[in-house]
Scaffold this active site. Structure first.
Site, mmCIF file in Angstrom:
data_model
loop_
_atom_site.group_PDB
_atom_site.id
_atom_site.type_symbol
_atom_site.label_atom_id
_atom_site.label_comp_id
_atom_site.label_asym_id
_atom_site.label_seq_id
_atom_site.Cartn_x
_atom_site.Cartn_y
_atom_site.Cartn_z
ATOM 1 N N TYR A 191 1.116 -1.102 0.266
ATOM 2 C CA TYR A 191 -0.423 -0.083 -0.192
ATOM 3 C C TYR A 191 1.039 1.348 -0.359
ATOM 4 O O TYR A 191 0.706 2.720 0.026
ATOM 5 C CB TYR A 191 -0.899 0.166 1.627
ATOM 6 C CG TYR A 191 -1.507 -1.415 1.639
ATOM 7 C CD1 TYR A 191 -3.512 -1.180 0.355
ATOM 8 C CD2 TYR A 191 -1.307 -2.170 1.988
ATOM 9 C CE1 TYR A 191 -3.894 -2.357 0.711
ATOM 10 C CE2 TYR A 191 -2.402 -3.820 1.907
ATOM 11 C CZ TYR A 191 -3.491 -3.435 1.502
ATOM 12 O OH TYR A 191 -4.083 -4.844 1.074
ATOM 13 N N HIS B 23 -4.320 6.555 -0.711
ATOM 14 C CA HIS B 23 -5.161 6.051 0.775
ATOM 15 C C HIS B 23 -3.576 6.529 1.735
ATOM 16 O O HIS B 23 -3.711 6.624 2.955
ATOM 17 C CB HIS B 23 -5.180 4.652 1.096
ATOM 18 C CG HIS B 23 -6.575 4.937 1.247
ATOM 19 N ND1 HIS B 23 -7.424 5.764 1.519
ATOM 20 C CD2 HIS B 23 -7.167 3.533 2.488
ATOM 21 C CE1 HIS B 23 -8.613 5.425 2.378
ATOM 22 N NE2 HIS B 23 -8.501 4.598 2.643
ATOM 23 N N PHE C 168 -4.685 -1.011 9.669
ATOM 24 C CA PHE C 168 -5.115 -1.474 8.460
ATOM 25 C C PHE C 168 -6.398 -0.014 8.492
ATOM 26 O O PHE C 168 -6.987 0.027 9.379
ATOM 27 C CB PHE C 168 -5.594 -2.627 8.424
ATOM 28 C CG PHE C 168 -4.482 -3.714 7.614
ATOM 29 C CD1 PHE C 168 -4.078 -3.017 6.114
ATOM 30 C CD2 PHE C 168 -4.567 -4.198 8.318
ATOM 31 C CE1 PHE C 168 -3.039 -3.839 5.779
ATOM 32 C CE2 PHE C 168 -3.050 -5.050 7.402
ATOM 33 C CZ PHE C 168 -2.594 -4.857 6.775
ATOM 34 N N ASN D 273 -9.399 0.808 7.798
ATOM 35 C CA ASN D 273 -10.688 0.947 8.820
ATOM 36 C C ASN D 273 -10.169 0.293 10.777
ATOM 37 O O ASN D 273 -11.651 0.668 10.812
ATOM 38 C CB ASN D 273 -11.295 -0.634 8.608
ATOM 39 C CG ASN D 273 -11.562 -0.671 6.852
ATOM 40 O OD1 ASN D 273 -11.157 0.545 6.092
ATOM 41 N ND2 ASN D 273 -12.151 -1.282 6.160
ATOM 42 N N ASP E 146 -6.557 11.614 3.183
ATOM 43 C CA ASP E 146 -6.911 11.535 1.885
ATOM 44 C C ASP E 146 -8.143 11.655 1.818
ATOM 45 O O ASP E 146 -9.224 11.268 2.588
ATOM 46 C CB ASP E 146 -6.335 10.148 1.079
ATOM 47 C CG ASP E 146 -7.341 8.878 1.714
ATOM 48 O OD1 ASP E 146 -7.536 8.541 2.260
ATOM 49 O OD2 ASP E 146 -7.467 8.430 0.775
ATOM 50 N N ASN F 256 -13.144 4.919 6.410
ATOM 51 C CA ASN F 256 -13.564 4.118 7.068
ATOM 52 C C ASN F 256 -12.905 4.694 8.230
ATOM 53 O O ASN F 256 -12.821 4.421 9.702
ATOM 54 C CB ASN F 256 -13.438 2.428 6.685
ATOM 55 C CG ASN F 256 -14.816 2.517 6.471
ATOM 56 O OD1 ASN F 256 -15.723 2.327 6.065
ATOM 57 N ND2 ASN F 256 -14.861 1.478 4.671
#
Length: 194
Positions: free
Chosen positions: A18, A23, A72, A74, A99, A120
């Protein structure tokens, strides 16, 4: 704002998969803050984050606890609550850099409180802190082109030119954090909100 401590959380997802995605712009912004003040991150499994500390020297010194959650996106709230509790920082001294699909790329907004806009990470932080009244530095990434799903868009790898542009935006977000803690919300909004 008073000369105390602030928790500055850059939102993102851990790991190389990632690293170069939209993000993760929050991660880049807090990394920029650490770099410019000669600090580096250390992993704290207890705080569920990589954490660094810097002091901004001005008329009144301000201490910043910088955090990159190792949860993560979320579940970002678990890390934010753990770091805030460890350092005894109240929700109204938490600054979250993230973001924002609803802002065009290259634009930035600083605000306090507000909704989650389907983000989230913000939803998780609100749930864990029990309030939405924390500062947000919203880094515009724009909407996905065509019919691309938002999740695919924010997690897709960036091309080198896009990466360079977003790195500049992350540096501006870092500037906005410094302004926020040293000059206050109104001055910062007038200076940065585009």
């Amino acid at each position: 704002m008073s000369n105390s401590s602030y928790l500055v959380v850059g939102l993102g997802n851990p790991g190389p998969t990632y690293e170069f995605t939209r993000h993760n712009v929050g991660f880049w912004a807090v990394a920029d803050l650490a770099d410019r003040h000669g600090s580096s991150f250390s992993l704290s499994s207890r705080q569920r984050a990589e954490v660094a500390g810097v002091t901004l020297h001005g008329p009144a010194p301000v201490k910043l606890i910088l955090a990159k959650p190792t949860t993560f996106m979320n579940d970002s709230g678990a890390a934010v609550k753990a770091v805030a509790s460890f350092h005894k920082i109240p929700a109204d001294h938490v600054i979250v850099i993230h973001d924002e699909l609803d802002l065009d790329a290259g634009r930035l907004r600083v605000k306090v409180g507000g909704g989650d806009n389907g983000h989230n990470g913000l939803k998780s932080i609100r749930a864990h802190l029990g309030t939405g009244d924390f500062f947000r530095v919203r880094v515009g990434i724009g909407r996905p082109p065509g019919r691309q799903q938002a999740a695919d868009y924010v997690l897709s790898k960036l091309k080198p030119a896009q990466l360079d542009e977003l790195r500049v935006d992350a540096a501006v977000a870092a500037d906005a954090v410094e302004s926020l803690v040293q000059d206050g919300l109104t001055v910062t909004q007038n200076r940065f909100n585009g």
